[in-house]
Design an enzyme around this catalytic site. Structure first.
Site, PDB file in Angstrom:
ATOM      1  N   ASP A  13      -8.465  18.345 -36.423  1.00 17.22           N
ATOM      2  CA  ASP A  13      -7.153  17.690 -36.319  1.00 17.22           C
ATOM      3  C   ASP A  13      -6.233  18.037 -37.489  1.00 17.22           C
ATOM      4  O   ASP A  13      -5.381  17.232 -37.882  1.00 17.22           O
ATOM      5  CB  ASP A  13      -7.296  16.158 -36.233  1.00 17.22           C
ATOM      6  CG  ASP A  13      -8.236  15.747 -35.127  1.00 17.22           C
ATOM      7  OD1 ASP A  13      -8.132  16.323 -34.042  1.00 17.22           O
ATOM      8  OD2 ASP A  13      -9.076  14.857 -35.360  1.00 17.22           O
ATOM      9  N   LYS A  16      -3.987  22.652 -36.234  1.00 18.67           N
ATOM     10  CA  LYS A  16      -4.219  24.045 -35.821  1.00 18.67           C
ATOM     11  C   LYS A  16      -3.378  24.398 -34.597  1.00 18.67           C
ATOM     12  O   LYS A  16      -2.961  25.531 -34.435  1.00 18.67           O
ATOM     13  CB  LYS A  16      -5.701  24.275 -35.493  1.00 18.67           C
ATOM     14  CG  LYS A  16      -6.603  24.171 -36.695  1.00 18.67           C
ATOM     15  CD  LYS A  16      -8.056  24.421 -36.311  1.00 18.67           C
ATOM     16  CE  LYS A  16      -8.614  23.409 -35.350  1.00 18.67           C
ATOM     17  NZ  LYS A  16      -8.730  22.043 -35.862  1.00 18.67           N
ATOM     18  N   GLY A  40      -8.688  19.374 -28.671  1.00 20.92           N
ATOM     19  CA  GLY A  40      -7.481  19.029 -27.928  1.00 20.92           C
ATOM     20  C   GLY A  40      -6.277  19.147 -28.811  1.00 20.92           C
ATOM     21  O   GLY A  40      -6.315  18.732 -29.965  1.00 20.92           O
ATOM     22  N   HIS A  41      -5.246  19.796 -28.307  1.00 22.89           N
ATOM     23  CA  HIS A  41      -4.003  19.736 -29.037  1.00 22.89           C
ATOM     24  C   HIS A  41      -2.808  19.737 -28.102  1.00 22.89           C
ATOM     25  O   HIS A  41      -2.898  20.182 -26.963  1.00 22.89           O
ATOM     26  CB  HIS A  41      -3.910  20.794 -30.137  1.00 22.89           C
ATOM     27  CG  HIS A  41      -4.008  22.196 -29.651  1.00 22.89           C
ATOM     28  ND1 HIS A  41      -5.040  23.021 -30.009  1.00 22.89           N
ATOM     29  CD2 HIS A  41      -3.211  22.902 -28.845  1.00 22.89           C
ATOM     30  CE1 HIS A  41      -4.872  24.182 -29.431  1.00 22.89           C
ATOM     31  NE2 HIS A  41      -3.766  24.141 -28.718  1.00 22.89           N
ATOM     32  N   GLN A 210     -12.026  22.210 -33.785  1.00 26.71           N
ATOM     33  CA  GLN A 210     -12.664  21.337 -34.792  1.00 26.71           C
ATOM     34  C   GLN A 210     -12.376  21.866 -36.212  1.00 26.71           C
ATOM     35  O   GLN A 210     -11.359  22.515 -36.409  1.00 26.71           O
ATOM     36  CB  GLN A 210     -14.170  21.186 -34.527  1.00 26.71           C
ATOM     37  CG  GLN A 210     -14.506  20.380 -33.274  1.00 26.71           C
ATOM     38  CD  GLN A 210     -14.609  21.227 -32.026  1.00 26.71           C
ATOM     39  OE1 GLN A 210     -15.160  22.319 -32.044  1.00 26.71           O
ATOM     40  NE2 GLN A 210     -14.075  20.742 -30.928  1.00 26.71           N
TER      41      GLN A 210
END
Ligand code: IMP
Length: 417
Positions: A13, A16, A40-41, A210
């Site tokens: 988090d 990235k 997830g982004h 990650q």
């Protein structure tokens, strides 16, 4: 070879998504090499918001080829859902390639993830419950199924039958078969395709999910994920030569956050943590969990420098520190009366370290519209210089807000001929 590897240097988090989205604009290939939909982004552009969990960030650029590497674990049902969502939004998804050697996350893995966490009770890892650990366990136990086999109905059926402990209902089989049919045209030997691209000097972006401290080998084991998000794992997890990895961009939040369980040395709570959490929207993209907050930890960053070979840094969310006085930075740990500069490999020892801090002046100015480094307030520059000096890694990107425009770029990425 014209490659850049983007890695998280903390516990994930770090931002990235924004960095890979920026670099993807210049890339010919964007490659995910590990993890699954535990990542997830959110990418925002043209007034719309898209959440990606499995598909690489280059999917929004039609000329870019997006590769899901052999080191990933792929939930085919979740991938089909993600593809459907993009198609509905008018995003073309044909430029996606899936490694035939990537492993499949089956519904049974999600159930096992829940069971394993329940069994661990107060020692649970705080996983994302996406079945990631059990899928990698099957891979290591040589009882998993790869995408290249999953897409053949009879092999899928044979595999499901062989899992005697987890009988598969007919409806579930039908769903999996439908996913296999939809994904079949995308599955290939992506290692060969990437090798060719490297020989043709294409611009290839490797997108880590990650962060280094969640690495199965170099993170805070056992409170880690089940793959290696480090640059060292790119070659293994994509099937290209290790020599292709030379430029490594370490994405670092200007402070620290962590979701899930497990110790981190610079954590604090209270009003300031709440303020930073709100200001930085520190809630998980995949699970919506509130993130834990801490000061920037340079022992962690120097550890990430070593295991990834960082060549530059992207410092993210600097704007969130506006009005924080003083700014504390952890420069070493104390353990058993000794000053140490590395991360103890034993979690029992790590949990006993005390952070050693230096204190720097904070800044009050709103920096969210600053476009040039020179225009940052002096204390912000001192903060950045301190990071560079104490890590020896130059800063290439400074992010002062969530949008693409709120980015100060100090280094020319992908400029090599
Ligand atoms: P798993 O990857 O779901 O097995 O979770 C293992 C640990 O990694 C947990 O502490 C999760 O919260 C953490 N984790 C997994 N993926 C991410 C991510 O994308 N960002 C932050 N933490 C993550």
């Amino acid at each position: 070879m014209n490659t850049i590897t983007v890695v998280g240097t903390q516990w994930g988090d770090e931002g990235k998504g924004k960095v890979t989205d920026y670099l993807a604009q210049k890339a010919d290939y964007v490659v995910r090499y590990q993890g699954g939909n535990n990542a997830g982004h959110t990418i925002k552009f043209e007034g719309k918001k898209y959440a990606l969990h499995l598909i690489p960030s280059g999917i929004f650029k039609p000329a870019c080829i997006n590769v899901m590497g052999n080191g990933m674990v792929i939930n085919p049902l979740a991938l089909c859902e993600e593809l459907e969502g993009l198609k509905k939004a008018g995003i073309a998804t044909k430029n996606l390639k899936i490694s035939a050697a990537a492993h499949v996350v089956l519904p049974v893995h999600l159930r096992l993830d829940h069971l394993s966490e329940e069994r661990k009770g107060s020692n649970s890892v705080g996983t994302t419950f996406r079945g990631i650990g059990p899928a990698y366990t099957d891979k290591a136990s040589r009882t998993g199924i790869r995408m290249g086999d999953f897409i053949h109905p009879h092999r899928l059926k044979r595999h499901l039958k062989s899992m005697a402990s987890a009988p598969c209902e007919d409806t579930l089989y039908e769903q999996l078969e439908a996913a296999a049919t939809a994904l079949r045209p995308l599955v290939e030997n992506t290692g060969e395709c990437l090798y060719k691209a490297l020989l043709e000097n294409k611009k290839v972006l490797f997108e880590g999910a990650q962060g280094t401290m969640l690495c199965l080998d170099h993170g805070t084991y056992p409170y880690v994920t089940s793959s290696s998000p480090t640059a060292a794992s790119v070659a293994l997890n994509t099937g290209i030569p290790p020599q292709a990895i030379h430029e490594v961009l370490g994405v670092t939040k200007a402070y620290t956050t962590r979701v899930g369980h497990g110790f981190f040395a610079t954590e604090f709570s209270g009003n300031l943590a709440d303020k930073i959490r709100l200001q930085g929207h520190e809630f998980g993209t995949t699970t919506q969990r509130p993130r834990r907050i801490g000061w920037l930890d340079l022992v962690v960053l120097n550890h990430a420098k070593r295991v990834n070979g960082l060549t530059s840094l992207a410092i993210m969310l600097l704007d969130v520190l506006q009005g924080v006085h003083p700014l504390k930075v952890c420069v070493a740990y104390q353990l058993d009366g000794q000053r140490i500069n590395d991360i103890p490999s034993s979690i029992d020892d790590y949990q006993r370290v005390e952070p050693v801090y230096i204190e720097l002046d904070g800044f009050n100015d709103d920096i969210s519209s600053v476009k040039h480094y020179e225009d940052l307030p002096k204390p912000a520059k001192t903060y950045l210089k301190t990071i560079e000096t104490l890590t020896g890694v130059p800063i290439g990107i400074i992010s002062v807000g969530p949008s693409r425009e709120q980015t100060i770029v100090l280094h020319d990425y992908f400029m090599k001929k």
